[in-house]
Enzyme design. Structure first.
Site, short mmCIF file in Angstrom:
data_model
loop_
_atom_site.label_atom_id
_atom_site.label_comp_id
_atom_site.label_asym_id
_atom_site.label_seq_id
_atom_site.Cartn_x
_atom_site.Cartn_y
_atom_site.Cartn_z
N GLU A 14 62.08 34.18 23.99
CA GLU A 14 61.88 33.09 23.35
C GLU A 14 63.30 32.89 23.19
O GLU A 14 62.96 33.39 21.87
CB GLU A 14 60.52 32.89 23.60
CG GLU A 14 60.74 31.48 23.29
CD GLU A 14 58.60 31.22 23.16
OE1 GLU A 14 58.50 30.34 23.29
OE2 GLU A 14 58.15 31.89 22.41
N LYS B 143 58.31 26.84 29.86
CA LYS B 143 56.60 27.26 29.45
C LYS B 143 55.83 26.00 29.88
O LYS B 143 56.05 24.79 29.02
CB LYS B 143 57.16 26.83 27.48
CG LYS B 143 56.23 28.20 26.91
CD LYS B 143 56.12 28.52 25.50
CE LYS B 143 54.73 28.39 24.86
NZ LYS B 143 55.57 28.77 23.33
N CYS C 73 55.15 33.15 26.20
CA CYS C 73 54.11 33.66 24.56
C CYS C 73 53.16 33.16 25.23
O CYS C 73 52.34 33.90 25.97
CB CYS C 73 55.69 33.20 23.61
SG CYS C 73 55.36 33.62 22.06
N SER D 146 56.69 35.92 19.47
CA SER D 146 55.00 36.00 18.55
C SER D 146 55.37 36.87 16.84
O SER D 146 55.85 37.89 16.95
CB SER D 146 54.14 36.81 19.80
OG SER D 146 53.25 37.15 18.14
N ARG E 137 16.94 60.90 42.76
CA ARG E 137 16.93 60.92 43.97
C ARG E 137 15.46 62.08 44.00
O ARG E 137 14.23 62.41 44.88
CB ARG E 137 18.02 61.81 44.52
CG ARG E 137 17.84 62.03 46.00
CD ARG E 137 17.41 61.40 47.04
NE ARG E 137 18.69 60.45 47.32
CZ ARG E 137 19.14 60.05 47.95
NH1 ARG E 137 19.68 60.93 49.12
NH2 ARG E 137 20.39 59.06 47.86
N LEU F 184 32.50 78.35 39.18
CA LEU F 184 32.48 77.18 38.71
C LEU F 184 31.36 75.76 39.14
O LEU F 184 30.20 75.64 38.06
CB LEU F 184 33.75 76.47 38.82
CG LEU F 184 34.26 77.59 37.73
CD1 LEU F 184 36.40 76.70 37.57
CD2 LEU F 184 34.18 76.79 36.31
N TRP G 290 37.63 73.30 52.46
CA TRP G 290 37.67 74.60 52.26
C TRP G 290 35.63 74.55 52.01
O TRP G 290 35.33 74.91 50.91
CB TRP G 290 37.83 74.72 50.90
CG TRP G 290 38.64 76.65 50.41
CD1 TRP G 290 37.81 77.09 50.00
CD2 TRP G 290 38.97 77.04 51.46
NE1 TRP G 290 38.42 78.28 49.80
CE2 TRP G 290 38.78 78.64 50.62
CE3 TRP G 290 40.03 77.48 52.72
CZ2 TRP G 290 39.21 79.88 50.79
CZ3 TRP G 290 40.73 78.55 53.05
CH2 TRP G 290 40.08 79.80 52.35
#
Length: 632
Positions: A46, A115, A169, A196, A340, A357, A472
């Site tokens: 700015e 702005k 800003c 800022s 469920r 797994l 798969w």
């Protein structure tokens, strides 16, 4: 091709307060460096031409004239350069002075954006000098430093799908930032020219604002803050620079530097646009209040030098975040199953345990569901079903895990039943083909369903998201259950979920789980090798699951084409897989994904745990007979 990537730069500049002639040279150096790095957009702070802390000097005609002359020089400097530049400066217009961003390209001022929200509290006193851009209902014509342009809210079409919107800003810090409206009109890149100042804790708050606004707006957000070279009469500025994309902070510059800082990032315009197309909250607005300028920016290629590509997008790399992710998913799975079980009035659950797994995770979820319901683990009936490919290692792990968890268990060998069935269908059992393999999968499923009926229990499925994506699984075999707890958990995350449970389990259970984690992924439908080890390894047949999960995530979430997936994967898996290997498995992925849709079209109910799911009831709908040729 640039695959939708767009390089941006945010610069915090070493300047002199109220010295536009000095500052313009620093801006020009930043332009040159940004262009050399291939940036297509440079955002400066700015009031980068004058400095933000000029105070009442802003009223001085000398400063205003000097700023205008400096801008004219900067505009000329952009001639022939393939980069859009946003610079901040005070712009007088009739009776008022405005805090503005000037958007420059190829020797022209493409637009001036004022702005809107003028900070006027605590340390800020901007209303003393500047009028609000809210006064501009529509864009107005303005001639500034010899260039005819427009002032007001505007969008800038940068080409290649990138549309720039600008705010300054304080605009970001208000309840309804201008960027929220700009994105509804089509902006997907927001530039913020800011000043800022710093105080304790503000940096993190500002960082959160930038990230959250980019997420809320599904956009890229490029932020450039004023540097330590602003006046320190009452305030100190740090030179904060950052770039975020849909909630993720892509890059952040070092603060409190004594030299100019330029922070680069490669944003993915194609990804942002894909996310918006799937989000019906984004509708194109065209009420005429926002100006629109076309810029013929060239963006032919991008080496994504400034972009991190996550090789495992389903799995957080940070240990604590990964633990939190696993805890959340595990609780979702268990809560879904508990509901469920309660709904159907089941006496418990039946689950097939292989020692792999997926079935391990399903069993752990079942145990957690029983805990939620205040029931004993003995209400879980775990069934091992040794077949022609079962190894001692997986069998023993399955039995030991069930014993450790205190579940009811039963062993039913499928060998004789499969031999009889193959005899019935006149299949030579010495021919170990797909019929030989699927006979075993369907025999196991039949046993599980019938045992569930016999004992009044719910059959829990064990198949995961990656297996559904690749097909798969055996149709009407392990593809079926009464409730599938793993169906939206990708293979690359399954092992971390098991590891998470191992870390919160007693030592005996943890040791078993850790050995299961070290076991190769296999359906064990072919006989073991001569040493009794697993011979049929899934990833040797269909490719590495980490690659397929990478393809799956980016294809389902963002619709990326095959070439872009390969381009991204080459960077993500640098040093792991070469481009030829990645290309080969990418083609396998698309072919298998398309021909396997018929399996996904009729999968059982299952809980969604992440952003990618293949449930045909909501998340993924496609014809089972769609051609894959356009995709490979």
């Amino acid at each position: 091709m640039n695959y939708g990537f767009f390089r941006v730069a945010a610069a915090s500049l070493k300047l002199k307060v109220a010295d536009p002639d000095y500052n313009k040279e620093e801006i020009k150096r930043a332009i040159s460096r940004a262009e050399e790095e291939g940036a297509k957009l440079l955002v400066t702070p700015e009031m980068s031409v004058t400095g933000y802390t000029c105070a009442d000097l802003f009223f001085s005609k000398a400063l205003q004239n000097s700023a205008e002359k400096a801008l004219e020089d900067i505009v000329k400097y952009t001639k022939g350069k393939n980069i859009v530049v946003c610079v901040g400066m005070p712009v007088p217009f009739y009776n008022s002075l405005y805090n503005c961003a000037a958007v420059l390209y190829d020797g022209e001022i493409k637009g001036i954006v004022p702005k809107k929200h003028i900070a006027n509290y605590n340390e800020f006193y901007e209303k003393r000098w500047f009028a609000s851009g809210e006064q501009f209902k529509f864009c107005q014509n303005i001639t500034y430093c010899g260039y005819d342009t427009k002032i007001g809210s505007q969008l800038f079409d940068l080409g290649g799908g990138a549309v720039l919107g600008v705010e300054l800003c304080e605009d970001l810090w208000v309840p309804n930032p201008p960027s929220s409206m700009l994105v509804c009109h089509g902006a997907n890149v927001i530039a913020n020219l800011s000043a800022s100042d710093e105080y304790v804790s503000k940096a993190q708050y500002r960082r959160d604002l930038i990230s959250s606004q980019s997420a809320r707006c599904v956009c890229a957000y490029v932020y450039a803050g004023a540097s330590v070279w602003e006046s320190t009469t009452d305030l100190v500025f740090s030179g904060a620079t950052a770039a975020a994309e849909n909630g993720a902070l892509l890059a952040e510059g070092k603060r409190f530097e004594r030299e100019s800082v330029i922070t680069f990032a490669d944003i993915d315009i194609e990804k942002l646009n894909a996310q918006r197309m799937g989000n019906m909250s984004f509708e194109n607005l065209s009420d005429g209040e926002i100006g629109f300028t076309k810029i013929n920016l060239k963006n032919d290629d991008n080496d994504i030098k400034y972009r991190f590509v996550d090789s495992h997008p389903f799995v957080p790399s940070d240990d604590e975040k990964r633990r939190e992710r696993c805890e959340e998913i595990f609780n979702i799975q268990a809560a879904g199953l508990a509901k469920r079980i309660e709904h159907v009035g089941s006496k418990g659950v039946v689950v097939g345990i292989s020692g792999g797994l997926d079935s391990t995770l399903a069993l752990l979820v079942c145990a957690q569901a029983m805990k939620i319901l205040g029931r004993k683990n003995s209400d879980i009936l775990g069934i091992t079903m040794p077949g022609f490919g079962t190894t001692d290692r997986t069998h023993d792990n399955a039995v030991e895990l069930m014993n450790s968890l205190g579940v009811s268990s039963k062993e039913i060998s499928i060998k004789d039943a499969c031999i009889l069935h193959m005899k019935d269908i006149e299949h030579d059992e010495s021919i170990k083909d797909i019929t030989y393999e699927n006979t075993q999968a369907r025999e196991r499923t039949q046993i599980l369903f019938d045992m569930a009926n016999k004992h009044g229990k719910l059959l829990v499925g064990t198949g995961d998201l990656s297996e559904l994506a690749m097909g798969w699984c055996t149709y009407n075999g392990d593809h079926m259950s009464m409730y599938g707890v793993n169906a939206s958990v990708p293979k690359t995350l399954v092992r971390y979920l098991v590891e998470y449970v191992a870390n919160i389990s007693d030592k005996k259970t943890a040791d078993i789980l850790l050995d299961i984690l070290d076991t190769p992924v296999s359906p064990e439908l072919l006989p073991p090798d001569e040493n009794g080890n697993i011979a049929q390894k899934t990833e040797e047949n269909i490719g590495p699951y980490e690659l397929h999960d990478f393809f799956l995530y980016n294809f389902i979430r963002f619709g990326f084409e095959k070439d872009k997936l390969i381009y991204l994967a080459v960077k993500a898996f640098d040093g792991v897989y070469d481009e030829d290997t990645i290309s080969r498995w990418a083609e396998v992925f698309f072919k298998r994904f398309f021909i396997s849709q018929f399996k996904r079209s009729c999968i059982p109910d299952s809980p969604k745990v992440g952003t990618v799911s293949l449930s045909p009831r909501g998340d993924w709908r496609m014809p089972s007979d769609a051609s894959f040729h356009a995709f490979i």
